[in-house]
Structures are given as C-alpha cells and as structure tokens.
Design a protein around this motif. Structure first.
Motif, PDB file in Angstrom:
ATOM      1  N   UNK A 648       0.869  -1.182   0.000  1.00 29.84           N
ATOM      2  CA  UNK A 648       0.000   0.000   0.000  1.00 29.84           C
ATOM      3  C   UNK A 648       0.900   1.223   0.000  1.00 29.84           C
ATOM      4  N   UNK A 649       0.746   2.058  -0.973  1.00 30.71           N
ATOM      5  CA  UNK A 649       1.605   3.237  -1.099  1.00 30.71           C
ATOM      6  C   UNK A 649       0.788   4.494  -0.800  1.00 30.71           C
ATOM      7  N   UNK A 650       1.348   5.332   0.053  1.00 31.65           N
ATOM      8  CA  UNK A 650       0.678   6.599   0.356  1.00 31.65           C
ATOM      9  C   UNK A 650       1.439   7.719  -0.330  1.00 31.65           C
ATOM     10  N   UNK A 651       0.748   8.479  -1.137  1.00 36.93           N
ATOM     11  CA  UNK A 651       1.415   9.539  -1.878  1.00 36.93           C
ATOM     12  C   UNK A 651       0.522  10.788  -1.855  1.00 36.93           C
ATOM     13  N   UNK A 652       0.975  11.848  -2.503  1.00 32.55           N
ATOM     14  CA  UNK A 652       0.201  13.087  -2.474  1.00 32.55           C
ATOM     15  C   UNK A 652       0.674  14.007  -1.352  1.00 32.55           C
ATOM     16  N   UNK A 653       0.326  15.284  -1.454  1.00 30.47           N
ATOM     17  CA  UNK A 653       0.833  16.268  -0.508  1.00 30.47           C
ATOM     18  C   UNK A 653       0.531  15.962   0.944  1.00 30.47           C
ATOM     19  N   UNK A 654      -0.663  15.448   1.229  1.00 26.82           N
ATOM     20  CA  UNK A 654      -1.030  15.215   2.623  1.00 26.82           C
ATOM     21  C   UNK A 654      -0.261  14.076   3.246  1.00 26.82           C
TER      22      UNK A 654
END
Lengths: 730, 124
Positions: A648-654
């Motif tokens: 599971x990859x978490x990306x994006x500014x937040x």
C-alpha cells in the motif's frame, strides 16, 4: 515558538536551453490542484514549479489589467491594485473547468521553460482519474490548436507515483495507492501493473479542507485577530505544526484533562505586540517640570487670546467712531443732502445706521468683558415694528389685515426666539454652577471624588447594557423566531398579539384600518427596533461619555497629575472569560491576548481526512476507502487482496503529515481479516514523485505509442478521446 | 512599467511567440467570461452518464459512499467529545462551562460555528 519570518519567495527562473532539446523530447506537465510542475522528460526534477493560481490586478501606474501567475514577490505587489481581484484556480474540485485560467497558466509555464517558437514537443499531462470527457477534450483542443503540440497523452498522477516507487522497490506489481491531494483523495487498486478504474474510490477531502478548517477554527477562537489569520498563514501553520493522532479519542482525553503531555503539545503563536507604556509614577521633578510646561503653554494661549481680543476691540472702536461721525454729519446737514450722503455709504436709512451703532457698542462691550445690557429695548421695538398686531380686526382694511397677520407671525417667532435664548442662558448658568461645585468637590477631596466618579461610571455602564438586554431577553435566536419552550417577555408578548391581530382577516368591508391617522402608529409598536426609552437611553449614554472624558482628562488645572492615570476606557479592556454577560469583569490588555494557541487544532484538522463528517462531508475517510476499494474489485480472489495489502503506497501532498502512516495502517488493519499481512509505505517524495514517474514514463521508448497525434485528433476527434486509456506498463 | 517590475518578469506578456492564437484575440476585451465556463456540477449533468453503459467507470461512480462507522459528535467550541446538544442553536457542547459560552454568543458567530459543520439552514 519564534515569530515566523516572512516566507522567502523565489520565482521560477526563465530557462534558456529550450532549443537544446530535440523535437522528440516530450514535455512533462503535472497539472496539480495546488502546484503546476513542468519540465523535460528524462530529468529527475521539474524545471518550473509554481502555485496553480492566477490573479488579474490592475497596474496602478498604467491602469491596465495584467495577469500574474502563481505566487509573487510581496515587495513588488505594491505597484498593483489587488482590491477587486482574487486568486483564481482553473480547477473545480479536481477537474479543470476554467480554460481561460488554464491557458494563462500554460502560457506562463511554457514561457518560463524558454519556449520562443512553436511548442514542437509531445506533451504528457496529468489529469484526474475518470476525467469527464468535456474537460479532456477542451484540454486537448487547447494543446493542439493554441500551442501546436504534435501529440499529447493524459495520465493519472497517483499511478505515475506508484510506478516510480515500484521501480525503487518500495511497492510491487499488485498493490493499492492512497493518494491524498489538494482537493480530493483517491484509493486506486493496481493489478498487474495497471489500475483497476472500476474499483477506484474518491472522497472530496484534501489538503485544502484541512487548511480551511484550521483557518476557520482559529478565526472563531480569536475573532480579534481575524485579519492576521490568512489562508497562506494557515497553510504554513498546518505544514509546520499539524500531525495526525494515532488514537483521536485518547488524544482528546489528554487535552481535556490537561495532562502534562497535552501542555507540551500546545504550541503558541505570538503576534507582534507592543505594550502601552503605562509609565512608572513620575518623580517630583518630573511632576514640577510637567506642571511648569503646562503653565507656560497655558500662559502662551492666554497671551494669544488677549492679543486677539485687543485687536478686535480696536477694530470695533474704529468702526463705531466712523458710524458716529456719519450720524453726526447727517444731523448737521439738511434733508436733501441726506440722501446724497447716504448714497455714498452702504446704508439706506438713518435707522440702519443707528441700529448698527447699537450693535457695535454691544459687541464692543462684550469684547471688553462687560456684562451685556438686558435688551429691554427689544420689547419696545417689537411693538413698534409690529404696530398693526395690537389693533383689533374691525378697524383695518383687508390689506391691513394681511399685514397684521404677517406681523403677528413675525412677532410670535421673535418672541419665541427670545424665550429660547432665555432658556439657554438659564441652562448654561445652571451648568456653570454645577461645574463649579464639581471642581470644588474635587479640589477639596480628590480621593473621594475619584471613587465617586468610578462608581458612577460603573453604574452608568451597567444601566446602559441592561437597557439593551431586555430587548432579546438573552435570546439569540437564529432566525428571530421563537424556539420550543421559549418564554416571551411582556414586550414580546405584546408584539405577537399585535402581529396576529393585525394579520387577522376580518373579511371584506369590515376592515377600517387606516381610516384614522393613529392606526399607522401600530407599525411603530410592532417594529422590533422600536425603542420607547430612546430618549432616556441617549441621556445616559451622553452622561457616560462625559464621565469617561472627565476620568481620562488631562487637565490644565493647577493639579500636578491627571485625575486618574490608571483609567482605561471600556473598549480597550478584555473581558475575563467565565462570567456571564451581565457580570463581566474586565482587565487591561496584556501580551497573552496577542497569542494564538494551537492545542487541539493541531491534530483535529488533519483528522478530517479520516472523519469527513467533522466538516459535514458525508463520505468515507481514508482508511475506510481502502476497504471499499478492495471490495469493489471485480475478482473475489482473497489471495490477491492479501497480496495487494502488502503493498500500500501513500502519496500526495497530505502524506507529509506526521503520524498519517501508522494511523492509516491501524485503520486498514481493522478492515482486513485478522492477522492478514499488511504493509503501508510512503512514497519516497510524495510531492514530486508524480512528476518524476511521469518523466520516466515519457522517457521510455514506447511512449509514442500511448500518445494521440494531431492527425488522429482531427480525423477521429472526440470518440478517440473518449476511448483513450493509457497503459502504464511499457 | 516600473523598472523593477519589468526586470522581475512577473507580468505575463500579452503576446507570446509560441502561441498560434493570442489571448487577446481569443477572449476579446469587454465580454464577461465568467459565465462561459460550466462548473463541475453542470459538466457532470451534461455528461449524462445514465445513457452510457453502466459497467464502465465514470466520474460519479467512483465516488465514496457515506461512512459505515457512526459519526462521533464533537463539541463545536472546544473540540472535545460532545454528549449534549443545545436545543436553541443546535450546537454541540461538552460541559456546562461551554454551554454558558454558547448562550453568550452572537447570531453570526453561531452561524459560523454551524457552517464549520455544514449544518447551517439557509432560508431563501
């Protein structure tokens, strides 16, 4: 926490090597909700980055409207009039809808990249997943027809980021990407390297909502500093101080109890503030010096006034002498010559000259300070002036009657004026006497006087407030209506009765409302703003103002110090919280009032990502979205889902928020079967990975197969765009 | 144009060499262009997803459903867990001290607190 320095501003610099790139090198654009990034394929960083907003202020000197893209140097903004403009973004949620703004942004992007002739490179642009066709086609039209791009391609930023991290080895071929952007958050499952769009899940919460929530909370908590809490400042605070709580409920408990940990976690922002110099009690020399200064000033003023007065006296005397000479001349001379002499002066008759003489003598006397003679003459002159007024009606002709009416009218008005003057004189004398008494009281016993003044002040304040209170009876109804179980005051009851009786339909012919003038007074009574006690209210307010003045006043009197150096008018005070509005205590302002405290907001605002209900958006949070997305997958293969949970990859500014990963992991673990494998990683650079992934993608040799060429576009048009779906594994 | 403004190149030039159609020609001065652009809601309506085959994913089908977890209620003023609701203003509060403060709020503050939660009822 040290005061924040002004954010260092750097503008994207103009690139000069545009011509160096061959026409086959694609230009890669990451068109994000918050920032726009543009650069060349194959490079590791975008050349140009700026905030994806446009403003069109007026240039003050020339008056033209100019376009400014992105953030600007605050020092140069003074040349522009930004009062009626605001930042505009091409996005509505995550879809581009304002293509004029988009064009400005692209213009700026290409210009900074150094484009001078046609944009003769293939363009890879990011869009949102399942972008509506009209938005996509308008974008294609813009790129092909206005910029002359030979071919274009559209891709999703989150998947580019995933592919890049897959190449880094942080995630695998089957996985889940959780992308939390500016205005939306997506969860996209990836199976065998390609996204499963059907199973994708989107919630309309992003960094924008976190910042906005923080801004609103702080503004409501500190309404007096609302102008300091700007959007940009709120973003700064969010990036510096916000974190995601591992367990929201227990964090709240900590703060509610006021634990040591809670105190440590509280951050405080001190606004610039200068204490008003109260000054220590001045010493003796200081006092005498000040007194001497005041005396000198007073003396100077008195001298000036005396000089002016003597000047005026001499003027008047001269005039008077001239007039007396004239009248003497007229006395001596014959009747015929009178008119000729008079023609030389500006007077028309002897009486005029005489009345002027009288007037001048009076003003002279006043200027010299002598008491004015009582104007007994006026009574006599009244009768003289209006001879007809006293004559009874029968003895007069019709014209004389008219004359008489005029004279009676004039007489009554002048009598009225006399009476008014007398009353004014009386009032003034009364006030003078009062002031003298006051002064005496003050001189003989300053302390007592001060106390009395304070007591009077407090009393008046309370009374004024109390008068204003009963209007609403402590109610603050939202719509002015009465809620359930509300008690009405007598005034409100009366008003309701009036309203209902007035609205009662008595049928035709029976309604005589308006026949008499007094009927319309009803509206006055009905009106909510009606203040019967208006007069007395004004009186009290006036007295309040006077008392405030006295307490604050800086006298020129012989007393060496002010009446009360410690008096601070009510408006400068700050209410002590905890009391009701009736019995509020006040205290002067201190440094603490200019501090903005961030305690609960630090972790409450990012919580919005997991509980969108907190701001009223009725959708699932990040952790739940992962579960929904897995459920939506068309294949029911559990082993595949287990595989995906391992990547599971978490990306994006937040994703930069501290504490997001453990929280997300805990949340997803709740949804997955017990003891199934789960691994959540963050992208190597959540902000730039999308662009980097796209850059690598565009650099690969098979990229051209994924593009739409301009000939295809002209041949097939929209249907081609509708079917267009990029393959990410090439 | 002031020298520092010109040298900083902050203003977007009106004519750009790489464009086939310049902005001033495409959007002539004087017309208000704000109404030209459809907002997202209108775009989605115009897309008419109902007529397309239902199994293809589109912008609306990807949207998240409402949360399955029952929503926790938090105090509007302090942020702690709120077990009580003020009947007059429908604000949530956590303890009697906060309640006193709520009763002292002005109308517009109440509306703003409710707007935070998207709970304002606007009568038009």
């Amino acid at each position: 926490m040290p005061p924040s320095s002004s954010s260092s501003f750097t503008r994207p610099s103009r690139q000069s090597d545009y011509a160096r790139f061959s026409p086959t090198t694609p230009i890669v654009i990451d068109n994000g909700g918050s920032t726009f990034r543009i650069g060349w394929a194959g490079e590791s960083d975008p050349r140009i980055t700026f905030r994806n907003v446009v403003q069109r202020p007026r240039h003050k000197a020339t008056g033209d409207a100019v376009t400014l893209v992105g953030d600007q140097d605050p020092a140069l903004m003074k040349y522009f009039d930004c009062t009626r403009t605001s930042y505009r973004s091409p996005f509505d949620c995550n879809v581009v809808y304002q293509f004029e703004i988009m064009e400005y942004v692209l213009d700026y992007g290409f210009e900074c990249l150094g484009a001078n002739s046609e944009v003769n490179h293939p363009i890879l642009m990011t869009e949102c997943i399942c972008n509506p066709l009209s938005s996509r086609s308008k974008m294609a039209e813009l790129l092909f027809e206005t910029y002359g791009a030979p071919s274009i391609a559209f891709g999703v930023d989150a998947i580019f980021s995933y592919k890049l991290n897959q190449q880094y080895g942080r995630c695998y071929e089957d996985g889940l990407t959780v992308c939390s952007g500016f205005s939306t958050s997506h969860v996209i499952p990836i199976v065998q390297g390609e996204p499963v769009t059907k199973a994708c899940c989107r919630t309309n919460i992003g960094g924008f909502h976190i910042t906005d929530y923080l801004k609103q909370l702080l503004s409501l908590k500190h309404p007096q500093h609302i102008s300091n809490i700007t959007w940009e400042k709120a973003e700064e605070l969010k990036m510096e101080h916000c974190y995601v709580a591992q367990d929201f409920a227990s964090e709240l408990q900590q703060f509610q109890k006021g634990n040591e940990d809670a105190k440590e976690k509280t951050r405080c922002w001190q606004l610039p503030w200068v204490a008003p110099t109260q000054g220590e009690v001045p010493s003796e020399e200081e006092l005498t010096r000040r007194a001497a200064l005041k005396e000198k000033q007073g003396q100077r003023l008195r001298d000036m006034a005396a000089a002016r007065r003597s000047l005026r006296i001499t003027e008047l005397e001269n005039e008077l002498n001239g007039l007396e000479n004239l009248s003497q001349q007229l006395d001596e001379v014959d009747e015929h010559d009178v008119s000729s002499i008079l023609a030389g002066t500006k007077f028309y008759s002897r009486q005029e000259i005489e009345s002027n003489i009288i007037r001048l003598t009076q003003s002279l006397r006043k200027a010299k300070g002598e008491p004015i003679e009582v104007e007994e003459k006026n009574d006599a002159s009244l009768l003289e002036k209006y001879p007809l007024a006293s004559v009874p009606d029968e003895m007069l002709t019709p014209e004389q009657l008219k004359e008489k009416k005029k004279q009676i009218f004039l007489k009554t008005t002048s009598e009225g004026r006399l009476l008014a003057k007398q009353k004014r004189l009386e009032e003034e004398s009364i006030r003078e006497r009062q002031n003298q008494l006051d002064e005496e009281k003050r001189l003989e016993n300053p302390e007592l006087y001060l106390e009395q003044m304070h007591a009077r002040y407090r009393e008046l304040c309370e009374r004024v407030e109390q008068r204003k209170k009963p209007k609403t009876n402590g109610n603050h109804n939202l719509l002015g209506g009465v809620g359930r179980g509300e008690r009405l005051t007598a005034a409100q009851k009366e008003r309701m009765r009036l309203l209902t009786s007035a609205a009662f339909d008595r049928g035709k012919g029976e309604d005589t409302f308006g026949a008499r003038d007094e009927d319309w007074q009803l509206y006055k009574l009905m009106s909510k703003d009606n203040d019967d006690d208006d007069n007395s209210l004004d009186e009290e307010e006036a007295e309040l103002a006077r008392v405030t003045c006295r307490l604050q006043a800086n006298d020129l009197s012989p007393l060496p110090q002010d009446i009360d150096p410690n008096f601070v008018p009510r408006s400068d005070l700050v209410p002590i919280p905890g009391g009701t509005t009736e019995f509020q205590k006040f205290r002067p302002q201190t440094a603490e009032d200019f501090q903005i405290i961030l305690d609960v907001e630090r972790f409450k605002c990012p919580e919005v990502l997991f509980q969108p209900n907190m701001i009223g958006i009725d959708q699932a949070g990040l952790d739940e979205m992962a579960g929904i997305s897995l459920r939506r997958l068309p294949m029911v293969d559990d082993s595949l889902k287990a595989e995906m949970s391992k990547s599971v990859l978490v990306t994006g500014g937040c994703a930069l928020l501290p504490g997001l990963l453990p929280r997300l992991e805990a949340g997803i673990r709740q949804l997955r079967p017990y003891l199934s494998p789960l691994k959540v990683v963050r992208a190597s650079d959540p902000v730039l990975d999308a662009w980097r992934g796209a850059s690598r993608y565009a650099n690969s040799p098979h990229f051209t197969l994924q593009t739409i060429s301009i000939q295809d576009y002209y041949e097939k048009g929209e249907s081609l765009l509708r079917q267009y779906q990029m393959k990410y594994t090439i | 144009m002031e020298p520092e403004v010109a040298s900083s190149e902050m203003v977007l030039p009106v004519v750009l060499p790489f464009k086939r159609v310049q902005m001033s020609d495409k959007y002539p001065k004087g017309q208000s262009r704000g109404r030209q652009w459809k907002h997202l809601k209108q775009i989605l309506q115009a897309e008419n997803y109902a007529s397309l085959p239902a199994d293809e994913p589109n912008y609306l089908s990807i949207e998240s459903p409402p949360s399955m977890y029952p929503s926790k209620k938090y105090c509007d003023i302090t942020g702690f867990e709120a077990h009580y609701v003020d009947p007059r203003t429908t604000l949530r509060y956590a303890n009697p001290g906060v309640f006193k403060r709520i009763r002292g709020l002005t109308d517009d503050q109440i509306q703003r607190y409710l707007a935070l939660r998207n709970a304002v009822i606007v009568l038009r």
